[in-house]
Design an enzyme around this catalytic site. Structure first.
Site, PDB file in Angstrom:
ATOM      1  N   CYS A 125      26.158  27.243 -17.399  1.00 41.51           N
ATOM      2  CA  CYS A 125      25.348  27.808 -16.312  1.00 41.51           C
ATOM      3  C   CYS A 125      24.037  27.068 -16.098  1.00 41.51           C
ATOM      4  CB  CYS A 125      25.085  29.284 -16.574  1.00 41.51           C
ATOM      5  SG  CYS A 125      26.607  30.196 -16.718  1.00 41.51           S
ATOM      6  N   HIS A 147      19.538  31.702 -12.070  1.00 47.97           N
ATOM      7  CA  HIS A 147      20.991  31.683 -12.212  1.00 47.97           C
ATOM      8  C   HIS A 147      21.503  33.098 -11.944  1.00 47.97           C
ATOM      9  CE1 HIS A 147      24.974  31.264 -13.695  1.00 47.97           C
ATOM     10  NE2 HIS A 147      24.758  31.946 -14.803  1.00 47.97           N
ATOM     11  N   ASN A 187      29.138  35.186 -10.225  1.00 47.86           N
ATOM     12  CA  ASN A 187      28.592  34.102 -11.050  1.00 47.86           C
ATOM     13  C   ASN A 187      29.475  32.865 -10.865  1.00 47.86           C
ATOM     14  OD1 ASN A 187      27.818  32.363 -13.082  1.00 47.86           O
ATOM     15  ND2 ASN A 187      27.756  33.937 -14.691  1.00 47.86           N
TER      16      ASN A 187
END
Ligand code: UT7
Length: 330
Positions: A117, A257, A287
């Protein structure tokens, strides 16, 4: 006197596939419900890249095309292309090479970067250093993941979270003080046990056993990752502001994020930033791992103004985490 070269972001491109996977769709696959997903994560739907022969490079190609169109450049003007991803088309050749081939890019060297990520921030920092060196004029940094390729749609703790997408930025030299100003990146391999995909590498090459043991899917121990993410992302964002002598008033945007709305809210609180300064699109895309930050920039680019201080912050598998300060403009 020679002026310092910085890497300005001069264009943002993006791509998300058409197909939507809603919370209602997931209710049919696993024992979950819309209310739980919304309140625990903030997600309403995600995009899924479906179809035979479709891979991460098929997300990257339209994102880079979009970027080139917005900047009005030919893809052959790009001199380096970096793709941050944990879902490469295959182990090798790298997805950046494949992308260049699909786009007919002949003048760039290209490589992938794997930092889950945080991949986009790692790649952005690397790309910026290439520009700062004075040797590169147009570096494209992409965050892209086809998470649906490694999600177990019988595991309710992970399948509700992830989606597919790609975002890209163009970096160009600047001498007016705009672009990537600072980066504070961290990693701690001790976090590897909480978030990983075991199969397919040299430790556990694909075999009937690795497939039976579901090792080609993401494993996540959500609660510890959540706890580390909240402190990691907030600490690093706060430290970056402090060492650049920025107060909350000086920061126009936080681009976090998009893993969980609760992590985003906690990070913004720690940095003293109100909701209206936080870019968020988790409700629509979930995500998308390396793609979340550039996809936020893509969605919000019309709202960003010349001179805005933007803090990008991420936390993810590795553990890897970090924050990058960008002064918007060219
Ligand atoms: O992007 C990379 C980094 N990743 C992250 O930052 C993700 C960090 N972790 C998280 O976002 C959260 O931990 C999750 C969203 C993964 C899980 O949320 P949570 O609030 O930590 O849930 P939990 O694992 O503590 O589970 C709470 C309850 C459990 O039931 P009991 O034991 O209390 O009866 C779970 O079994 O919720 C249950 N549960 C679900 N219920 C409905 C877990 N998943 C689901 C689900 N639907 N999908």
């Amino acid at each position: 006197m020679e002026q310092k070269i910085t890497a300005a972001i001069t264009a943002v491109g993006g791509y998300v596939p058409e197909e939507r996977l809603t919370n209602a769709d997931l209710e049919k696959l696993v024992d979950t419900n819309d209310e739980w997903i919304k309140t625990r994560t903030g997600i309403t739907e995600r995009r899924i890249l479906r179809g035979e022969g479709m891979a991460t490079s098929d997300l990257v190609v339209p994102a880079v095309k979009d970027l080139c169109e917005r900047r009005g450049i030919d893809p052959n003007e790009i001199d380096c292309l970096i793709v941050a991803t944990v879902t490469p088309d295959m182990m090798f050749p790298n997805t950046a090479n494949i992308t260049c081939d699909k786009l007919g890019i002949k003048n760039a060297w290209s490589f992938d970067m794997l930092a889950a990520c945080s991949g986009f921030l790692y790649a952005l920092t690397t790309g910026a250093a290439l520009i700062e060196s004075g040797r590169y004029k147009k570096v494209v940094v992409v965050g892209a993941d086809k998470m649906s390729a490694i999600v177990d749609y019988t595991d309710r703790t992970t399948c509700i979270i992830f989606g597919d997408g790609a975002g890209a930025v163009l970096l160009e030299p600047n001498t007016a003080g705009f672009g990537v100003m600072d980066s504070l990146l961290k990693s701690d391999g001790g976090g590897g046990k909480y978030l990983y995909m075991k199969g397919g590498g040299s430790l556990n090459p694909a075999s009937a056993e690795t497939i039976a043991a579901k090792q080609h899917y993401i494993f996540q121990d959500g609660q510890p990752v959540f706890k580390f993410a909240v402190t990691g992302m907030a600490d690093v964002g706060f430290e970056l502001m402090e060492r650049n002598h920025l107060t909350a008033d000086d920061v126009a945007w936080l681009v976090p994020h998009q893993a969980n709305k609760r992590i985003i809210d906690a990070t913004a609180r720690r940095m003293g930033l109100p909701d209206e300064k936080v870019m968020m699109n988790i409700e629509r895309y979930g995500n998308t791992t390396a793609a979340t930050i550039p996809l936020c920039l893509w969605d919000f680019q019309d709202k960003i103004k010349q001179g805005d201080n933007i803090v990008l912050a991420a936390f993810g598998g590795g553990f890897t985490w970090g924050a990058t300060l960008v002064r918007w403009g060219s």
